[in-house]
Write a protein that holds these residues in place. Structure first.
Motif, mmCIF file in Angstrom:
data_model
loop_
_atom_site.group_PDB
_atom_site.id
_atom_site.type_symbol
_atom_site.label_atom_id
_atom_site.label_comp_id
_atom_site.label_asym_id
_atom_site.label_seq_id
_atom_site.Cartn_x
_atom_site.Cartn_y
_atom_site.Cartn_z
ATOM 1 N N UNK A 257 -2.815 4.393 -27.601
ATOM 2 C CA UNK A 257 -1.655 3.853 -27.174
ATOM 3 C C UNK A 257 -2.782 2.151 -26.949
ATOM 4 N N UNK A 258 -2.411 1.171 -27.285
ATOM 5 C CA UNK A 258 -2.723 -0.087 -26.611
ATOM 6 C C UNK A 258 -3.221 -0.533 -25.144
ATOM 7 N N UNK A 259 -2.356 0.675 -24.288
ATOM 8 C CA UNK A 259 -2.865 0.331 -23.075
ATOM 9 C C UNK A 259 -4.252 0.394 -23.489
ATOM 10 N N UNK A 260 -4.900 2.012 -23.492
ATOM 11 C CA UNK A 260 -5.875 2.385 -23.494
ATOM 12 C C UNK A 260 -7.087 1.471 -24.670
ATOM 13 N N UNK A 261 -6.719 0.698 -25.144
ATOM 14 C CA UNK A 261 -8.054 0.203 -26.059
ATOM 15 C C UNK A 261 -8.954 -0.399 -25.184
ATOM 16 N N UNK A 262 -9.091 -1.374 -23.529
ATOM 17 C CA UNK A 262 -9.981 -1.396 -22.198
ATOM 18 C C UNK A 262 -11.303 -0.162 -22.336
ATOM 19 N N UNK A 263 -9.999 1.497 -21.811
ATOM 20 C CA UNK A 263 -10.639 1.786 -21.614
ATOM 21 C C UNK A 263 -12.110 2.708 -22.919
ATOM 22 N N UNK A 264 -10.992 2.603 -23.955
ATOM 23 C CA UNK A 264 -12.038 3.431 -25.310
ATOM 24 C C UNK A 264 -13.311 2.478 -25.380
ATOM 25 N N UNK A 265 -13.235 0.875 -24.968
ATOM 26 C CA UNK A 265 -14.172 0.173 -25.536
ATOM 27 C C UNK A 265 -15.049 0.748 -24.951
ATOM 28 N N UNK A 266 -15.156 0.662 -23.231
ATOM 29 C CA UNK A 266 -15.851 0.574 -21.637
ATOM 30 C C UNK A 266 -16.635 2.458 -22.137
ATOM 31 N N UNK A 267 -15.946 2.995 -23.257
ATOM 32 C CA UNK A 267 -16.396 4.466 -23.239
ATOM 33 C C UNK A 267 -17.334 4.257 -23.880
ATOM 34 N N UNK A 268 -17.119 3.691 -25.036
ATOM 35 C CA UNK A 268 -18.119 3.792 -26.262
ATOM 36 C C UNK A 268 -19.690 2.502 -25.355
ATOM 37 N N UNK A 269 -19.465 2.073 -25.294
ATOM 38 C CA UNK A 269 -20.148 0.908 -24.436
ATOM 39 C C UNK A 269 -21.363 2.271 -23.423
ATOM 40 N N UNK A 270 -20.477 3.079 -22.975
ATOM 41 C CA UNK A 270 -21.735 3.822 -21.512
ATOM 42 C C UNK A 270 -22.228 5.034 -22.664
ATOM 43 N N UNK A 271 -21.250 5.342 -23.546
ATOM 44 C CA UNK A 271 -22.130 6.314 -24.339
ATOM 45 C C UNK A 271 -23.370 5.776 -25.099
ATOM 46 N N UNK A 272 -23.254 4.459 -25.476
ATOM 47 C CA UNK A 272 -24.572 3.821 -26.382
ATOM 48 C C UNK A 272 -25.065 3.580 -25.730
ATOM 49 N N UNK A 273 -25.400 3.377 -24.659
ATOM 50 C CA UNK A 273 -26.258 3.076 -22.956
ATOM 51 C C UNK A 273 -26.966 4.960 -22.634
ATOM 52 N N UNK A 274 -26.598 5.270 -23.115
ATOM 53 C CA UNK A 274 -26.214 6.771 -22.492
ATOM 54 C C UNK A 274 -27.819 7.169 -23.736
ATOM 55 N N UNK A 275 -26.849 7.000 -24.570
ATOM 56 C CA UNK A 275 -27.689 8.001 -25.476
ATOM 57 C C UNK A 275 -29.053 6.955 -26.352
ATOM 58 N N UNK A 276 -28.832 5.639 -26.248
ATOM 59 C CA UNK A 276 -29.452 4.479 -27.661
ATOM 60 C C UNK A 276 -29.579 3.453 -26.413
ATOM 61 N N UNK A 277 -30.044 3.700 -24.659
ATOM 62 C CA UNK A 277 -29.590 2.112 -24.125
ATOM 63 C C UNK A 277 -30.528 0.824 -24.558
ATOM 64 N N UNK A 278 -31.271 0.762 -25.617
ATOM 65 C CA UNK A 278 -31.830 -0.461 -26.241
ATOM 66 C C UNK A 278 -30.757 -1.403 -27.496
ATOM 67 N N UNK A 279 -29.330 -0.125 -28.238
ATOM 68 C CA UNK A 279 -28.131 -0.691 -28.324
ATOM 69 C C UNK A 279 -28.997 -0.145 -30.308
#
Length: 285
Positions: A257-279
């Motif tokens: 859904x287009x309403x969840x675009x930002x939600x998944x964007x932030x989820x990916x950000x959180x996942x990357x920061x947890x697994x690889x904080x340096x990017x």
């Protein structure tokens, strides 16, 4: 359909990548996170809209003006707003750039109102079919422009005296000053170049999305996340992070859904920061 959506997302992602590139350039040069970066995109959009749609000027004249005006605003921003607080507490600098973002956004709303405006395509013609994927000509213009600009920036950084000054200031400001480099001037020019890149993104985005005074903040958030995911300070990371966000936006919008675009964007950000904080592609000074 998956590849169709991914291809469309790459075009939007290219614009995110260019804005993120400006973030990284300012950070590497002045160690400042400029939260007004998204408003430079909006300035370019409205300059192009006013000159081309309202005044009827030809595109060949409008496009360089729409890039030059944000560059001049970026230069003035560094001289008037940023330079007095460089060296102050980090929260002070962040607060100043956030304040500038609010001022520029509200100024655009006062001048143009809150309604969206449409902008004509930069290139006319029917969409092209490439390997069964329908690609609008405008998307090809966006992708090709980002490739050309990325190559041009690499050449600028590696082969010109300006690029060498930028890299020297980025690596060691005090040593650069001792070597006779005008650090303040170089930082101001870096701000101008960064704002000009945002202006290019604005020109490329205007025909794809509706032009609105409220676009600056959403573009800022997406591009900032792209820079973090890619590895804040890494030019390659900014480009790849922007493309990832653009593709993710399209896929989530269609399959969920287009309403969840930002939600998944932030989820990916959180996942990357947890697994690889340096990017994904960390920058090493």
């Amino acid at each position: 359909m998956f590849f169709q959506l991914a291809t469309s997302g790459i075009a939007t992602g290219c614009a995110y990548a260019l804005i993120a590139l400006g973030f990284v350039m300012i950070w590497n040069t002045a160690s400042v996170v400029n939260f007004a970066q998204g408003e430079f995109v909006v300035i370019a959009m409205f300059v192009a809209l006013t000159c081309h749609v309202t005044l009827g000027w030809p595109l060949w004249l409008v496009l360089p003006i729409a890039v030059l005006i944000p560059a001049l605003v970026g230069y003035a921003t560094e001289r008037v707003v940023i330079r007095p607080v460089i060296g102050a507490a980090e929260m002070t600098v962040v607060t100043v750039t956030i304040g500038l973002q609010i001022v520029l956004s509200d100024a655009a709303k006062i001048i143009y109102g809150g309604q969206p405006y449409s902008f004509p395509p930069l290139i006319e013609g029917r969409p092209l079919s490439i390997l069964g994927i329908v690609v609008p000509r405008q998307s090809l213009v966006v992708i090709a422009s980002m490739v050309v600009l990325a190559v041009g920036l690499h050449f600028l950084s590696q082969k010109t005296s300006f690029g060498k000054r930028l890299r020297a200031v980025s690596q060691d400001r005090e040593t650069a000053k001792l070597m006779g480099i005008d650090v303040n001037r170089t930082i101001a020019e870096g701000f101008a170049l960064s704002a000009g890149i945002a202006g290019v993104a604005g020109v490329l985005l205007a025909p794809i999305i509706y032009v609105s005074a409220g676009l600056g903040l959403p573009l800022l958030i997406k591009s900032f996340i792209a820079a973090i995911i890619g590895g804040f300070g890494s030019y390659i990371g900014a480009l790849i992070g922007g493309l990832l966000i653009g593709v993710l936006d399209n896929l989530v919008g269609f399959y969920i859904s287009s309403h969840y675009r930002e939600v998944f964007t932030f989820l990916v950000l959180i996942l990357v920061l947890l697994v690889r904080p340096q990017g994904l592609f960390p920058h090493h000074r």
